[in-house]
Design an enzyme around this catalytic site. Structure first.
Site, PDB file in Angstrom:
ATOM      1  N   ILE A 101     -23.170  15.135  13.231  1.00  9.37           N
ATOM      2  CA  ILE A 101     -23.023  16.546  13.576  1.00  9.37           C
ATOM      3  C   ILE A 101     -21.824  17.103  12.825  1.00  9.37           C
ATOM      4  O   ILE A 101     -20.718  16.555  12.927  1.00  9.37           O
ATOM      5  CB  ILE A 101     -22.831  16.710  15.099  1.00  9.37           C
ATOM      6  CG1 ILE A 101     -24.070  16.222  15.855  1.00  9.37           C
ATOM      7  CG2 ILE A 101     -22.509  18.153  15.455  1.00  9.37           C
ATOM      8  CD1 ILE A 101     -23.858  16.089  17.356  1.00  9.37           C
ATOM      9  N   SER A 102     -22.024  18.163  12.051  1.00 14.79           N
ATOM     10  CA  SER A 102     -20.938  18.847  11.360  1.00 14.79           C
ATOM     11  C   SER A 102     -20.140  17.856  10.506  1.00 14.79           C
ATOM     12  O   SER A 102     -20.690  17.252   9.597  1.00 14.79           O
ATOM     13  CB  SER A 102     -20.068  19.581  12.373  1.00 14.79           C
ATOM     14  OG  SER A 102     -19.179  20.473  11.757  1.00 14.79           O
ATOM     15  N   TRP A 103     -18.847  17.656  10.798  1.00 18.37           N
ATOM     16  CA  TRP A 103     -18.034  16.701  10.027  1.00 18.37           C
ATOM     17  C   TRP A 103     -18.671  15.315  10.044  1.00 18.37           C
ATOM     18  O   TRP A 103     -18.675  14.619   9.027  1.00 18.37           O
ATOM     19  CB  TRP A 103     -16.625  16.636  10.605  1.00 18.37           C
ATOM     20  CG  TRP A 103     -15.635  15.878   9.784  1.00 18.37           C
ATOM     21  CD1 TRP A 103     -14.789  16.376   8.844  1.00 18.37           C
ATOM     22  CD2 TRP A 103     -15.378  14.461   9.850  1.00 18.37           C
ATOM     23  NE1 TRP A 103     -14.015  15.370   8.304  1.00 18.37           N
ATOM     24  CE2 TRP A 103     -14.357  14.175   8.910  1.00 18.37           C
ATOM     25  CE3 TRP A 103     -15.908  13.414  10.607  1.00 18.37           C
ATOM     26  CZ2 TRP A 103     -13.859  12.897   8.706  1.00 18.37           C
ATOM     27  CZ3 TRP A 103     -15.408  12.131  10.402  1.00 18.37           C
ATOM     28  CH2 TRP A 103     -14.402  11.878   9.467  1.00 18.37           C
TER      29      TRP A 103
END
Length: 270
Positions: A101-103
């Site tokens: 997720i994301s990073w």
């Protein structure tokens, strides 16, 4: 459904990391590693993990995040992918599904390229190909992101996470579990992502890949997910609406159902 995660501290690749595991008794499917967004601790993944109660789920607090100690030295995305591979070896897991997720999507991309034999299915949610190569965020949101005081103080962190959630979605998001990262932990994550790019190896990612994004994401605009989809051979793209950057928390039921369907199909193909 099972309750909260079981937490432990584990030494791996010269680091001490806090690890959380859900549904350890679930053995019928490949374990799923969930890698969280920048500055976000394991507990925030609880709504998603509860929905995926048919498989063992593993997550870690990155160095300086949650309850993992600060890193002694700065680290890179490839370094954390290697750390994750070493962790799986410690847990005697030969192959796992990886969701970032994301990073965490940066580590997931790197892991799938760097350790393809250990990767089952790959899920990339609300993520991009790197700090220098991504379609940029909304200007005001980016200015908050690069200010450490906005994310290393818990009240400010919760306010900014609520902004990332975008006020939309079909379910409420509880941010009470958010724990502010240390300034060093935050800085190391920012630096690692800013110095990294997956663009050179995206066409070489071979595991079955599902890319997920929300049309209202102001931090990592959905154009980044379309770019990943076009660059990764055979990948699938799933669009959500109304949940913002944290759409997986605003609608964990739909997110979990889509993840389960994809991973079961990927497992049936070997």
């Amino acid at each position: 459904m099972s309750g909260t995660a079981e937490f432990s501290m584990i030494g791996v690749a010269g680091r001490r990391l806090r690890m959380g595991q859900w549904h350890r008794e679930a053995t019928g499917r490949r374990p799923l590693v969930l890698l969280n967004g920048i500055g976000m601790n394991i507990e925030l993944l609880e709504p998603v993990a509860r929905e995926l109660d048919d498989r063992r789920i593993i997550s870690i607090d990155m160095p300086g995040i949650g309850k993992s100690p600060d890193p002694v030295f700065p680290y890179t995305i490839p370094c954390m992918a290697l750390t994750l591979a070493t962790l799986l070896d410690r847990l005697r897991i030969d192959r796992a599904d990886i969701a970032g997720i994301s990073w965490g999507g940066a580590v997931a991309q790197q892991f799938a390229f760097q350790h393809r034999a250990k990767t089952g299915g790959l899920i990339l949610a609300a993520t991009a190909s790197g700090g220098a190569t991504m379609v940029p965020a909304n200007g005001s949101m980016f200015s908050h992101l690069v200010d450490p005081m906005e994310y290393t103080v818990e009240r400010a962190l919760r306010r900014n996470l609520a902004s990332l959630y975008n006020g939309g979605g079909r379910g409420s998001v509880s941010l009470n579990a958010a724990k502010a990262p240390s300034p060093l932990g935050w800085a190391c994550q920012m630096t690692a992502f800013g110095a990294w790019s997956s663009v050179p190896f995206l066409p070489l990612i071979s595991p079955p890949t599902l890319i997920m994004a929300d049309e209202d994401d102001q931090l990592i605009p959905p154009a980044n997910s379309h770019f990943l989809h076009n660059a990764i051979p055979g990948s699938q793209l799933e669009m959500f609406r109304g949940g913002g950057h944290l759409f997986m928390l605003s609608d964990p039921v739909s997110f979990g159902n889509r993840v389960r369907t994809f991973l079961d199909a990927a497992a049936s193909k070997g």
